[in-house]
Design a protein around this motif. Sequence first.
Motif, mmCIF file in Angstrom:
data_model
loop_
_atom_site.group_PDB
_atom_site.id
_atom_site.type_symbol
_atom_site.label_atom_id
_atom_site.label_comp_id
_atom_site.label_asym_id
_atom_site.label_seq_id
_atom_site.Cartn_x
_atom_site.Cartn_y
_atom_site.Cartn_z
ATOM 1 N N TRP A 175 0.682 -1.126 -0.347
ATOM 2 C CA TRP A 175 0.305 0.292 -0.463
ATOM 3 C C TRP A 175 0.773 1.135 0.605
ATOM 4 C CZ3 TRP A 175 -4.827 -1.236 -1.234
ATOM 5 C CH2 TRP A 175 -5.102 -2.566 -0.360
ATOM 6 N N ARG A 176 0.487 2.296 -0.714
ATOM 7 C CA ARG A 176 0.732 3.629 -1.088
ATOM 8 C C ARG A 176 0.032 5.145 -0.215
ATOM 9 N NH1 ARG A 176 3.988 4.736 -6.887
ATOM 10 N NH2 ARG A 176 1.469 4.203 -7.031
ATOM 11 N N ASP A 177 0.433 5.442 0.046
ATOM 12 C CA ASP A 177 -0.604 6.800 0.722
ATOM 13 C C ASP A 177 -0.751 7.225 -0.455
ATOM 14 O OD1 ASP A 177 -0.533 6.264 3.506
ATOM 15 O OD2 ASP A 177 1.240 7.260 3.776
ATOM 16 N N CYS A 178 -1.723 7.602 -0.511
ATOM 17 C CA CYS A 178 -2.291 8.383 -2.081
ATOM 18 C C CYS A 178 -2.693 9.853 -1.159
ATOM 19 C CB CYS A 178 -3.792 8.100 -2.673
ATOM 20 S SG CYS A 178 -4.169 8.332 -4.118
ATOM 21 N N ILE A 179 -3.547 10.125 -0.439
ATOM 22 C CA ILE A 179 -4.038 10.808 0.507
ATOM 23 C C ILE A 179 -4.221 10.464 1.624
ATOM 24 C CG2 ILE A 179 -6.492 10.650 -0.226
ATOM 25 C CD1 ILE A 179 -6.195 14.443 -0.637
ATOM 26 N N ASP A 180 -4.261 12.012 2.511
ATOM 27 C CA ASP A 180 -4.249 11.868 4.142
ATOM 28 C C ASP A 180 -5.102 13.622 4.511
ATOM 29 O OD1 ASP A 180 -4.519 11.288 6.601
ATOM 30 O OD2 ASP A 180 -2.076 10.895 6.995
ATOM 31 N N VAL A 181 -5.871 13.470 4.748
ATOM 32 C CA VAL A 181 -6.202 14.842 5.153
ATOM 33 C C VAL A 181 -7.024 15.011 6.376
ATOM 34 C CG1 VAL A 181 -8.280 16.632 4.039
ATOM 35 C CG2 VAL A 181 -7.268 14.808 3.006
ATOM 36 N N PRO A 182 -5.955 15.843 7.829
ATOM 37 C CA PRO A 182 -7.165 15.617 8.509
ATOM 38 C C PRO A 182 -8.233 16.768 8.589
ATOM 39 C CG PRO A 182 -4.712 16.496 8.820
ATOM 40 C CD PRO A 182 -4.813 16.239 7.006
ATOM 41 N N GLY A 183 -8.712 16.570 9.598
ATOM 42 C CA GLY A 183 -10.165 17.399 10.009
ATOM 43 C C GLY A 183 -11.076 17.150 9.064
ATOM 44 N N VAL A 184 -11.218 16.423 8.749
ATOM 45 C CA VAL A 184 -12.572 16.425 7.500
ATOM 46 C C VAL A 184 -13.648 15.679 8.197
ATOM 47 C CG1 VAL A 184 -13.889 15.060 6.207
ATOM 48 C CG2 VAL A 184 -11.276 15.456 5.704
ATOM 49 N N ARG A 185 -15.030 16.180 8.582
ATOM 50 C CA ARG A 185 -15.940 16.382 9.155
ATOM 51 C C ARG A 185 -17.531 16.151 9.042
ATOM 52 N NH1 ARG A 185 -16.915 21.009 12.851
ATOM 53 N NH2 ARG A 185 -16.239 22.477 11.282
ATOM 54 N N LEU A 186 -17.483 14.659 7.857
ATOM 55 C CA LEU A 186 -19.178 14.005 7.294
ATOM 56 C C LEU A 186 -19.840 14.119 8.089
ATOM 57 C CD1 LEU A 186 -16.426 11.213 5.346
ATOM 58 C CD2 LEU A 186 -17.116 13.822 4.631
ATOM 59 N N PRO A 187 -21.143 14.284 7.722
ATOM 60 C CA PRO A 187 -22.845 14.124 8.330
ATOM 61 C C PRO A 187 -22.777 12.290 8.282
ATOM 62 C CG PRO A 187 -22.714 15.041 5.980
ATOM 63 C CD PRO A 187 -21.285 15.128 6.272
ATOM 64 N N ARG A 188 -23.792 12.330 9.587
ATOM 65 C CA ARG A 188 -24.183 11.097 9.613
ATOM 66 C C ARG A 188 -25.160 10.805 8.848
ATOM 67 N NH1 ARG A 188 -23.626 9.422 15.817
ATOM 68 N NH2 ARG A 188 -21.343 10.342 16.664
ATOM 69 N N GLY A 189 -25.808 9.389 8.333
ATOM 70 C CA GLY A 189 -26.867 8.978 7.974
ATOM 71 C C GLY A 189 -27.069 9.550 6.373
ATOM 72 N N TYR A 190 -25.697 9.145 5.903
ATOM 73 C CA TYR A 190 -25.572 9.569 4.267
ATOM 74 C C TYR A 190 -24.775 7.704 4.372
ATOM 75 C CZ TYR A 190 -26.101 14.719 3.522
ATOM 76 O OH TYR A 190 -26.435 15.114 3.539
#
Length: 146
Positions: A32-47
């Motif tokens: 496995w190679r890193d492609c992207i790493d984004v901290p601070g992502v807030r996703l809503p629930r229920g999707y």
Amino acid sequence: MVRNLNHDTFLVIRYVKRRLTVLIDIDGKHEWRDCIDVPGVRLPRGYYFGTSSVTGDLSDNHDIISLKLYQLTVERTPEEEKQDREVFLPVVDNLKLPGMEAPLEPMSGLALFLIVFFSLVAIVFAIVIGIIVYNKWQEQSRKHFY
């Protein structure tokens, strides 16, 4: 990067504690190679998670062989639980979009003067050329009786 390969390619998407990580294996080596790493992502629930094969006007073919989805149970503090419930739209904390780092500097007085001056010269030049062409056209369109 994934077209016309003789082996399968893999993609892992992880979202744990407001951190979105994408790992890829496109070499067929099961590494496995890193492609992207984004901290601070807030996703809503229920999707829901979904895939699509629509590529717009481009013609391309990608086969999704399998999807494995897991819901991880993560211990959260009451404060984290409350913050997660308050998210209605996907948000990334401290996201800086490309090209939005710094506002453009205002033009100097000299640059503004030169732009206005050359614009006026071009307009006058265009008017003079237009008058000359119009006069020539009128001369040619008059009927000559000799």
